[in-house]
Design a protein around this motif. Sequence first.
Motif, short mmCIF file in Angstrom:
data_model
loop_
_atom_site.label_atom_id
_atom_site.label_comp_id
_atom_site.label_asym_id
_atom_site.label_seq_id
_atom_site.Cartn_x
_atom_site.Cartn_y
_atom_site.Cartn_z
N GLU A 742 22.29 17.86 61.64
CA GLU A 742 20.71 17.39 61.79
C GLU A 742 20.43 18.03 60.35
O GLU A 742 19.22 17.37 59.97
N ALA A 743 20.72 19.18 60.16
CA ALA A 743 19.98 19.67 58.75
C ALA A 743 20.41 18.88 57.64
O ALA A 743 19.67 18.73 56.68
N GLY A 744 21.75 18.58 57.65
CA GLY A 744 22.14 17.79 56.54
C GLY A 744 21.52 16.26 56.41
O GLY A 744 21.14 15.89 55.47
N PHE A 745 21.12 15.77 57.69
CA PHE A 745 20.23 14.31 57.71
C PHE A 745 18.97 14.68 57.10
O PHE A 745 18.35 13.93 56.49
N LYS A 746 18.21 15.90 57.49
CA LYS A 746 16.81 16.04 57.12
C LYS A 746 16.71 16.40 55.63
O LYS A 746 15.85 16.05 54.99
N LEU A 747 18.02 17.18 55.20
CA LEU A 747 17.76 17.68 53.77
C LEU A 747 17.88 16.19 52.73
O LEU A 747 17.70 16.05 51.79
N SER A 748 18.76 15.13 53.44
CA SER A 748 19.08 13.97 52.40
C SER A 748 17.78 13.43 52.31
O SER A 748 17.64 12.45 51.35
N PRO A 856 29.65 16.18 71.48
CA PRO A 856 29.05 14.97 70.87
C PRO A 856 27.57 15.21 70.88
O PRO A 856 26.99 14.11 70.88
N ARG A 857 27.24 16.38 70.91
CA ARG A 857 25.52 16.52 71.06
C ARG A 857 24.88 15.67 70.05
O ARG A 857 23.55 15.32 70.23
N TYR A 858 25.48 15.67 68.81
CA TYR A 858 24.70 15.09 67.69
C TYR A 858 24.43 13.52 67.61
O TYR A 858 23.30 12.96 67.29
N LEU A 859 25.42 12.95 68.76
CA LEU A 859 24.91 11.59 69.02
C LEU A 859 23.78 11.54 69.62
O LEU A 859 23.15 10.19 69.61
N GLU A 860 23.21 12.63 70.33
CA GLU A 860 21.72 12.15 71.19
C GLU A 860 20.84 12.84 70.14
O GLU A 860 19.83 12.30 70.19
N SER A 861 20.83 13.99 69.63
CA SER A 861 19.96 14.39 68.68
C SER A 861 19.64 13.59 67.54
O SER A 861 18.28 13.81 66.99
N MET A 862 20.58 12.87 66.97
CA MET A 862 20.21 12.09 65.74
C MET A 862 19.16 10.96 66.01
O MET A 862 18.47 10.34 65.16
N GLN A 863 18.98 10.51 67.28
CA GLN A 863 18.11 9.49 67.59
C GLN A 863 16.85 9.76 67.23
O GLN A 863 15.97 8.88 66.94
N GLY A 864 16.23 10.88 67.43
CA GLY A 864 14.75 11.36 67.16
C GLY A 864 14.45 12.04 65.67
O GLY A 864 13.70 12.39 65.66
N LEU A 865 15.65 11.99 64.91
CA LEU A 865 15.34 12.84 63.60
C LEU A 865 14.22 12.30 62.79
O LEU A 865 13.78 13.04 62.03
N ALA A 866 14.28 10.98 62.53
CA ALA A 866 13.27 10.41 61.66
C ALA A 866 11.66 10.53 62.17
O ALA A 866 10.91 10.92 61.42
N ASP A 867 11.53 10.75 63.51
CA ASP A 867 10.23 11.03 64.01
C ASP A 867 9.78 12.65 63.58
O ASP A 867 8.85 12.90 63.57
N GLU A 868 10.91 13.47 63.59
CA GLU A 868 10.82 14.75 63.07
C GLU A 868 10.22 15.01 61.66
O GLU A 868 9.91 16.10 61.36
#
Length: 896
Positions: A742-748, A856-868
């Motif tokens: 999640e942190a890597g996604f946000k940093l990107s 596999p929890r990231y497969l769930e948490s990744m769904q709302g990352l853009a909204d954050e």
Amino acid sequence: MTRATLANGFSYIIYPSGNDSDPFNLRLIVHAGSVDEAEPSGVAHILEHMAFQRTEAHPEGVHAYIDSLGWKTGLQVNALTRKTETQYMVRTRPNDALNLEQSINFLADITLGPKLLSEDWDNERKVILEELRLDGSLAERVNRQRNAVVLNGSRHVGRPPIGTRKSIEATTVEDLRAFHAAYYVPANMTLIVSGNVAVKQAVAAIESSFGAAPSGPAPDRSYVKLPLEPGLYIGKVQDPDGTTSRVAYGLRMALPPRNSEVGLKRYLENYFLKRLMRDEVWRARPHLPDDIKALTLTSKESTNERLVMAIAATTENHQLGLEWVLRELERLNQKGISEEAFEALREKARDIASRNVAAAEARDFKQWEDRIASAVLQEGVLEDPSVRAERTLKWIDALTLEELNTRMREMLASTDAFLYYQVGGHLERELPSKDDVSALKRQFSEEALAPWPAPEPAAIQAAAKAPEKAPKLPELEPQEAQAAFGHKSFEETGVKEWTLANGDRVVWLNRPTPDGKLYVKALSVAGFKTEELPSWLSQAALQLWEQSGFSFWPQETFDQWAQTVPARWSWKQRDTELDIAAVMAPDKLSDFLKTYHHRVVNGLVREEGLTAFRSSVAEERARQARQRNRLSDKVAALRFGAGGDSLPSEADLEALTVDELERAARRLLAEPVTLFMVGEADAAQLEALTTRYLGTLPRTLSLTPAPSLQMDGTHAATFKVYDSDRASVTLHGFTPMDWGPEAGFKLSTLTPVAQLALKRELRHRLSGIYSLEFELSLDKDQNRAVSRLHFVCAPERAQELAEAAKATLSRLHETVADANVRRIREDIGFAEEGRLRDANTWLRRLALSYARYGDPRYLESMQGLADEMTTESLEALAKQVFPQPHSVLVIGLPKE
């Protein structure tokens, strides 16, 4: 498809895709490039740059307007200049910042309404000079010399689109205005509109924008076609850094226009001749002397209505190469095309023509846009694919071998010819005279040249039956496989996992894939950076192990098997990870896992592999000796410290044995793996197959990953390394930061923000660079936010621009505060839609989730990352990362 021309001469083509989910694209072709410059100047390319300065509609500057939309040049808006045209493009996504009418108005404004102000040109001149500084790779230099021979006597020679330093510095705004007035007229433009568009709306927008421009005649561009002149042109192609040597003899000839029936039929004949003549020349391959490495024949259109055919011999023995190319052309002239080869190609051409209608129906709007643009630029015909296919099939059936041989001999009799010697930089060669060439041609024409033998019919039959007789992998020795354990099921994500008796773990995401296949990846820590093995040994051992096949087969049998296997495992060894992956139909999983098992248990390294490795090391040492002053080595030394083990020492190489390589390979492959799978399959069968083929493999946990870590602190150095008047700035930095997907996604998401901020400062405000490279990522092995910035600039400005870049990154949080965060979120969402349609995305993210959480929890948490992604969260993230407390700045300067 709608094609029309306005009263002022402006042409347009509209292709509505009929798909509501498509965006739309615009491509405006201005039929003006560097060949249109009365004297070589680069003015066509300069005008492309100036179109993005101040215009009638945007006195604030087009770049500033694009930024305000949340668009990026190079992505949503782009432009390019070639020798014969300049293109301006708009690429949108659904519900974008500009609608169709606004986007068409935008293109009309930048091409018809640029202000072309002196102060804008004074600033942009600096940017173009920096772009010029990037020009000049070995391939580009050699290609320019080669084209000077192939296209001799035309405006295509000596007019590089970018121009020269002298011409760029001499160009005035009056020159720009004159070129714009002559070539940027409606009658010299074509607009292509494609995607989800309403035709009436598009036509109305085109008429109100481009239709409002005054009429004017299209310029006479008869010089664009390559002029033909009887005679032989001889030239030399040589660069001091070049290593390739060859001899090429070519013929230039006229073609009828593509938009005529005669022209279309001629292009079909050329399709046949290009392939048949190439294959006839290829037959000489077994008979080539050792001094000639290859003999090839090529045929392509150099410009509209012109064909260039050339035969080339790759050799340092240029006299011998000249004899071979002239003899083989004469052999073609005497013996013609083989009837057997003609009939085989005719059957293939029928099949292609029959399938072209279905292929056309499957094209998306972007592919149609490319097709339309090619037709416009080639002055070709756009027609219904079924009509074209029907006519083509009729012509194919009527085509005769006699017609083709007659046409081929007409081509070979062309009187416009060229010859060049491409000579390695370390060689000296004297060019032959025209009389020398004529004498050789006369000599070969008086000889009776027999055709090269075709492959024996028996050999052809054997090759055709090869798949039936292909060797098959042996079944495993009978052994009792212990049952899997540790079964887990995650209902929310559809993931199941189990552990095999040897410690391997299987993680399966039961999810349909677009193509119905299984996507599989076996990951272990067997990278090439470990505490126990030198990196060169790890890399060499695995590469040779993979290439050498199986211990139960000789190399020839393995090669035969490999040719009959349509898809295999791909091996990628990274610094801390070995990634062995494959894509297969579910019913092929058993075969793939059996192959994997044999790869691990029954692999080997062959003696000839070790010999080849020793030779490659010697070549690499020689290359490094020639480039002793490489900047990349100096950067690595500053980042990681002196030394390294990318190559073995001479003593290690001498002592290296096949046994040592095999021991290293076995140790690497013995590391436990996690097998990740995405796709639909039978659960019981998956478990049975993985238990049988993976669970019985010997595994030992014995390696410790040891990634290269950049040293702490701030370091800077300057090195004089370049032969030309250029400087480079390279900045590596890191900030300690805990890794998580999640942190890597946000940093990107900070990467495009930083790229835009750097571009605004270094290019638009300071006019110091043309382009830059910037990446920011979160390294999972190092728990660091790692960045890299690189650009080329004038030597006298390197330090200034380096400091400006560091300052820009240090205040990135201020840039975030001004950024269009809503647009960033929308861009992320749009990109995610595409990524989540790719099974590899799910496979990669499944692996990331297990690397961080063991589930596999990231497969769930990744769904709302853009909204954050909010202004506050991105601003806080930028403050956390920048300024980076650890950095290495390296400036490369010209040699004294």
